[in-house]
Design a protein around this motif. Structure first.
Motif, PDB file in Angstrom:
ATOM      1  N   ARG A 170     100.706  13.044  92.849  1.00 20.51           N
ATOM      2  CA  ARG A 170     101.495  13.489  93.994  1.00 20.51           C
ATOM      3  C   ARG A 170     101.320  14.987  94.321  1.00 20.51           C
ATOM      4  NH1 ARG A 170     107.837  12.152  95.185  1.00 20.51           N
ATOM      5  NH2 ARG A 170     107.675  11.839  97.335  1.00 20.51           N
ATOM      6  N   PRO A 171     100.761  15.079  95.576  1.00 23.98           N
ATOM      7  CA  PRO A 171     100.479  14.000  96.658  1.00 23.98           C
ATOM      8  C   PRO A 171      98.988  13.378  96.314  1.00 23.98           C
ATOM      9  CG  PRO A 171     100.067  16.252  97.428  1.00 23.98           C
ATOM     10  CD  PRO A 171     100.527  16.300  95.992  1.00 23.98           C
ATOM     11  N   SER A 172      98.661  12.437  97.248  1.00 28.69           N
ATOM     12  CA  SER A 172      97.249  12.030  97.201  1.00 28.69           C
ATOM     13  C   SER A 172      96.505  12.897  97.774  1.00 28.69           C
ATOM     14  CB  SER A 172      97.451  10.702  98.247  1.00 28.69           C
ATOM     15  OG  SER A 172      98.432   9.539  97.692  1.00 28.69           O
ATOM     16  N   PHE A 173      95.252  12.886  97.274  1.00 25.43           N
ATOM     17  CA  PHE A 173      94.219  13.674  97.863  1.00 25.43           C
ATOM     18  C   PHE A 173      92.737  13.175  97.808  1.00 25.43           C
ATOM     19  CE2 PHE A 173      94.550  14.792  93.506  1.00 25.43           C
ATOM     20  CZ  PHE A 173      93.405  15.210  92.974  1.00 25.43           C
ATOM     21  N   TYR A 174      91.793  14.001  98.420  1.00 25.67           N
ATOM     22  CA  TYR A 174      90.399  13.704  98.251  1.00 25.67           C
ATOM     23  C   TYR A 174      89.832  15.105  97.819  1.00 25.67           C
ATOM     24  CZ  TYR A 174      85.635  13.583  99.853  1.00 25.67           C
ATOM     25  OH  TYR A 174      84.093  13.670  99.778  1.00 25.67           O
ATOM     26  N   SER A 175      88.759  14.811  96.679  1.00 26.63           N
ATOM     27  CA  SER A 175      88.126  15.963  96.223  1.00 26.63           C
ATOM     28  C   SER A 175      86.526  15.795  96.689  1.00 26.63           C
ATOM     29  CB  SER A 175      88.252  15.899  94.717  1.00 26.63           C
ATOM     30  OG  SER A 175      87.333  16.724  94.206  1.00 26.63           O
ATOM     31  N   ALA A 176      86.161  17.182  97.244  1.00 20.27           N
ATOM     32  CA  ALA A 176      84.805  17.056  97.331  1.00 20.27           C
ATOM     33  C   ALA A 176      83.940  17.409  96.133  1.00 20.27           C
ATOM     34  CB  ALA A 176      84.514  18.269  98.321  1.00 20.27           C
ATOM     35  N   ASN A 177      84.576  17.621  95.047  1.00 20.33           N
ATOM     36  CA  ASN A 177      83.750  17.811  93.712  1.00 20.33           C
ATOM     37  C   ASN A 177      83.216  16.490  93.298  1.00 20.33           C
ATOM     38  OD1 ASN A 177      83.736  20.562  93.485  1.00 20.33           O
ATOM     39  ND2 ASN A 177      85.623  20.575  92.341  1.00 20.33           N
ATOM     40  N   THR A 178      84.016  15.393  93.676  1.00 19.84           N
ATOM     41  CA  THR A 178      83.929  14.074  93.062  1.00 19.84           C
ATOM     42  C   THR A 178      83.596  12.828  94.155  1.00 19.84           C
ATOM     43  OG1 THR A 178      86.153  13.652  93.008  1.00 19.84           O
ATOM     44  CG2 THR A 178      85.309  14.811  90.883  1.00 19.84           C
TER      45      THR A 178
END
Length: 406
Positions: free
Chosen positions: A133-141
């Protein structure tokens, strides 16, 4: 995918570094640095692969969002499956702390338009866990991390979710106004929306009831994924470089938006940095009234104040607006509220100082929204222009109670 001996060497070296160090030297460009005390990042130690057929190394790559695996170790879905993406393909990339989370997610995906699945080609994995929490996007993965509050259907499931607040909520106290988004139908009526919170009056939910909120979240995070790894670039990813190195070497799709229609208001950038990133407010931001921020917002083309936090969020918010209207006929109402002195609780505490119903149809926003949608959806899913409508202003001084009265 075959690897050269050189690529095998670097693959082995990266594995050693990844498991011996959480963060590497400052001059290492293999991943995006995330401070150990950074707020909002979850504990994923309880996460496992949902499918028995998921390659073992994918788990470590997906849950270690502070590092970045080689593309050869953890390729995006579109690099593994060259045909149209299916639910089975996505199922093999789901990792969850509890099986019900994956099951609810797949049940919801089955109800979505099949063409939306193509947006998953740029995604490495979907992680759903009790501590997110919260939701997110990762550029690492290249992975989407989903808050399970969007998925629970009964008390038993709700009780497995760790109680925690969105860390960004605390930043609201740093500004004297509230920025509010509502979702309304074509007549401007407040859309039927089932809360993500378990309460005395909200103890059971069907998949259909949770679908709207989940869809809005999902298309937002998918916009980040496609923005970072455009579908046309998937097959040209370098398998001997990390996911983050590949993303850093590419031009994001949001550059197309900013080449033509950049946001430019410094006051709004500063306000968004305070509200969403926790930056200490300047005197100008700390004294900014709801009517003043509304006047700044009206003459620019963002769909939401959150779009001023960075270009990626601007792109994702525009795409989110488009998709909610395209698939559910729902539009945005965006408002700036003042807080009435002397009223401690209840909706009487707030007054609308600026607002628009159908913010997405304001000419400045509409052009940017359509460009964002076309950029993200083509060529697999050509964007279609929605019917022309008009943004309708909300009179200043309108009581907030009136805006939420069903």
């Amino acid at each position: 995918m075959g690897l050269s001996s050189n690529c095998r060497y670097w693959s082995s070296l990266l594995v050693i570094v990844t498991f011996s160090l959480l963060l590497t030297a400052c001059d290492d460009d293999s991943h995006q640095e995330i401070a150990l005390n950074a707020k909002g990042y979850p504990d994923l130690s309880r996460v496992v692969a949902y499918s028995d057929t998921t390659p073992k190394q994918y788990l470590e790559c997906a849950i270690n969002y502070r590092t970045s695996c080689l593309v050869s170790q953890f390729p995006p879905i579109g690099l593994t499956f060259n045909t149209a993406v299916t639910l089975t393909d996505i199922e093999q990339r789901i990792f969850a702390s509890h099986p019900w989370m994956a099951e609810r997610f797949l049940s919801a995906l089955a109800l979505l338009p099949s063409e939306v699945l193509s947006l998953f080609r740029s995604v490495g994995a979907i992680v759903i866990a009790d501590d997110i929490r919260p939701s997110f996007y990762s550029a690492n993965t290249a992975t989407i991390y989903i808050d399970p509050r969007y998925l629970w259907r009964n008390e038993k499931e709700w009780l497995t979710i760790i109680a925690k607040q969105d860390f960004r909520d605390q930043f609201q106290a740093n500004v004297p106004f509230l920025a509010v988004r509502q979702t309304v139908d074509s007549e401007g009526n407040y859309a039927s929306w089932v809360s993500n919170e378990y309460t005395e009056n909200n103890t059971m939910r069907t998949t259909e009831q949770l679908l709207l909120a989940l869809f809005r979240l999902l298309v937002h995070e998918l916009a980040h994924a496609v923005d970072a790894i455009p579908p046309a670039s998937i097959t040209s990813l370098d398998p001997c470089r990390t996911i983050y190195q590949n993303i850093s070497a590419m031009t994001p799709l949001n550059q197309t938006l900013y080449d033509r229609f950049p946001l430019q208001d410094d006051i709004l950038f500063d306000a968004a940095n305070v509200l969403y990133d926790g930056v200490t407010p300047s005197y100008e931001v700390s004294t900014l009234t709801a009517s003043q921020v509304g006047a700044h917002f009206e003459v620019e083309g963002a769909s939401d104040l959150y779009g001023y936090s960075n270009r990626k969020e601007d792109m994702a918010m525009l795409f989110q607006s488009y998709m909610m209207y395209e698939h559910f006929g729902l539009q945005d109402r965006f408002l700036f509220l003042s807080q009435n002195e002397g009223v401690a609780l209840g909706c009487d505490r707030y007054t609308v100082e600026w607002g628009q119903t159908g913010r997405m149809f304001d000419p400045l926003v509409y052009e940017r929204m359509m460009l964002a949608a076309e950029t993200i959806l083509q060529p697999a899913l050509p964007a279609r222009s929605p019917p022309e409508r008009k943004a309708v202003p909300i009179p200043a001084g309108t009581p907030w109670c009136e805006m939420i009265d069903d």
